[in-house]
Design an enzyme around this catalytic site. Structure first.
Site, PDB file in Angstrom:
ATOM      1  N   HIS A 180       3.522  -2.267   3.187  1.00 15.01           N
ATOM      2  CA  HIS A 180       3.633  -0.951   2.551  1.00 15.01           C
ATOM      3  C   HIS A 180       4.941  -0.815   1.783  1.00 15.01           C
ATOM      4  O   HIS A 180       6.004  -0.799   2.399  1.00 15.01           O
ATOM      5  CB  HIS A 180       3.551   0.142   3.622  1.00 15.01           C
ATOM      6  CG  HIS A 180       2.250   0.131   4.378  1.00 15.01           C
ATOM      7  ND1 HIS A 180       2.001  -0.742   5.400  1.00 15.01           N
ATOM      8  CD2 HIS A 180       1.126   0.863   4.212  1.00 15.01           C
ATOM      9  CE1 HIS A 180       0.771  -0.532   5.859  1.00 15.01           C
ATOM     10  NE2 HIS A 180       0.220   0.429   5.156  1.00 15.01           N
ATOM     11  N   ASP A 199       0.807  -1.219   0.000  1.00 17.94           N
ATOM     12  CA  ASP A 199       0.000   0.000   0.000  1.00 17.94           C
ATOM     13  C   ASP A 199       0.844   1.274   0.000  1.00 17.94           C
ATOM     14  O   ASP A 199       2.006   1.281   0.411  1.00 17.94           O
ATOM     15  CB  ASP A 199      -0.873   0.044   1.258  1.00 17.94           C
ATOM     16  CG  ASP A 199      -2.004  -0.983   1.218  1.00 17.94           C
ATOM     17  OD1 ASP A 199      -1.944  -1.903   0.392  1.00 17.94           O
ATOM     18  OD2 ASP A 199      -2.923  -0.853   2.037  1.00 17.94           O
ATOM     19  N   ASP A 200       0.174   2.334  -0.383  1.00 15.07           N
ATOM     20  CA  ASP A 200       0.614   3.731  -0.209  1.00 15.07           C
ATOM     21  C   ASP A 200       1.659   4.194  -1.205  1.00 15.07           C
ATOM     22  O   ASP A 200       2.201   5.284  -1.069  1.00 15.07           O
ATOM     23  CB  ASP A 200       1.116   3.997   1.225  1.00 15.07           C
ATOM     24  CG  ASP A 200       0.032   3.796   2.288  1.00 15.07           C
ATOM     25  OD1 ASP A 200      -1.133   3.600   1.904  1.00 15.07           O
ATOM     26  OD2 ASP A 200       0.357   3.837   3.486  1.00 15.07           O
TER      27      ASP A 200
HETATM   28 NI    NI Z   1      -2.632   3.182   3.324  1.00 11.36          NI
END
Ligand code: NI
Length: 315
Positions: free
Chosen positions: A265, A119-120
């Protein structure tokens, strides 16, 4: 005197989760106590402000020289004995019934399948480094990207798509969607969707709300209007707290199970550092890596409870 936390990079944290709402120079400076309080309020999948490029990073220029990042010196690729562990080639369908559920934190499948999600990102150093690791192992993963970061680093997204990975909608600015109106949620998800489409010409098949924060009513609205299943996770190594690569790895290995969805992440270098050992161990345990939509397409119904067999009369 400069707050020592700032020299550790924590100045990237601000008291606001509203991405882009604070100029970096004017960002609230956090005391240690403030930082700890903030850290405690952040749920998983929670880089405090993933949109703010790290101090040394800027948008990658087309002709910029590749940037070296620290490698994980604690991990040694094992001596190869026999075939190199490699994820099998998957020719699975990735279409799935949109009516088979709204939210998923894991999927019941028959087989040792698992989905890694990152993610991100995209992040201009860590994401390409991770892509190299995945390519070397023939592993396809799912990347829940932030629209604003896609706009900053479209070439990283294009490479991710070109190498066969799946892209998911992680909102445009990483706000807590459960605090927004339906119209604001719609607008935010559409902006991320358009950024992905502009950069790579594809539409994300699933979404993950930042911080996992989306009310049931909002999930139903998003599912009905965008067609997205809402994807949560079954394994959370809390890698955004930066506990070190070996801790990230051991938490993922401890939580891995068939049908699982692993949250982590690619924004954080430690997470990427943890991946070679994590992926090699999962491969050696017989896991096969699929994308989230492939995992959803393999969903089976829960097995029926075993029928009660009456005992013979003479026993
Ligand atoms: Ni996030």
């Amino acid at each position: 005197m400069e707050n020592p936390l700032q020299s550790l990079g924590y100045k990237l944290l601000t008291s606001s989760l509203e991405a882009g709402s604070a100029d970096q120079d004017n960002a609230t400076k956090l005391s240690r106590r403030g930082f700890l309080l903030l850290a405690a309020t952040l749920s998983s999948c929670a880089a405090a402000n993933p949109l703010r490029p790290q101090a040394s990073l800027g948008p990658v220029q087309p002709n910029a020289a590749p940037v070296k990042t620290p490698s994980n010196t604690a991990y040694r690729t094992p001596q190869i004995q026999g075939p190199v562990p490699r994820n099998p080639d998957m020719a699975l369908r990735s279409d799935f019934s949109k009516s088979s559920g709204i939210s998923f934190s894991r999927v019941m499948v028959s087989g040792n399948y698992i989905a890694m999600t990152f993610d991100d990102g995209p992040q201009p150093q860590n994401t390409p480094r991770l892509l190299d690791m995945l390519r070397a192992r023939n592993i396809k993963a799912t990347f829940y990207v932030i629209g604003k970061s896609v706009d900053l680093y479209p070439q990283v997204l294009r490479r991710t798509v070109a190498e066969g990975h799946e892209i998911g909608n992680h909102s445009n600015t990483h706000r807590l969607l459960s605090k927004l109106s339906d119209d604001e949620i719609r607008a935010d998800l559409r902006l991320c969707e358009s950024a992905i489409e502009r950069a790579a010409g594809i539409k994300p098949p699933t979404m993950r709300p930042p911080y996992g924060g989306l009310l049931q009513r909002q999930r139903e609205m998003v599912h009905a209007e965008f067609g997205y299943p809402i994807i949560l996770w079954s394994v959370d190594p809390l890698d955004w707290k930066r506990p070190g690569a070996s801790v990230v790895s051991s938490r993922i290995l401890a939580g891995a199970s068939a049908g699982g969805i692993v949250l982590s992440h690619d924004l954080h270098s430690q997470t990427v550092d943890a991946m070679p050992a994590t992926l090699d161990t999962l491969l050696s345990r017989g896991y096969k890596f699929v994308t989230v939509s492939q995992l959803l397409a393999m969903k089976i119904d829960a097995p029926a409870a075993p029928a009660t067999v009456p005992l013979p009369a003479n026993s």
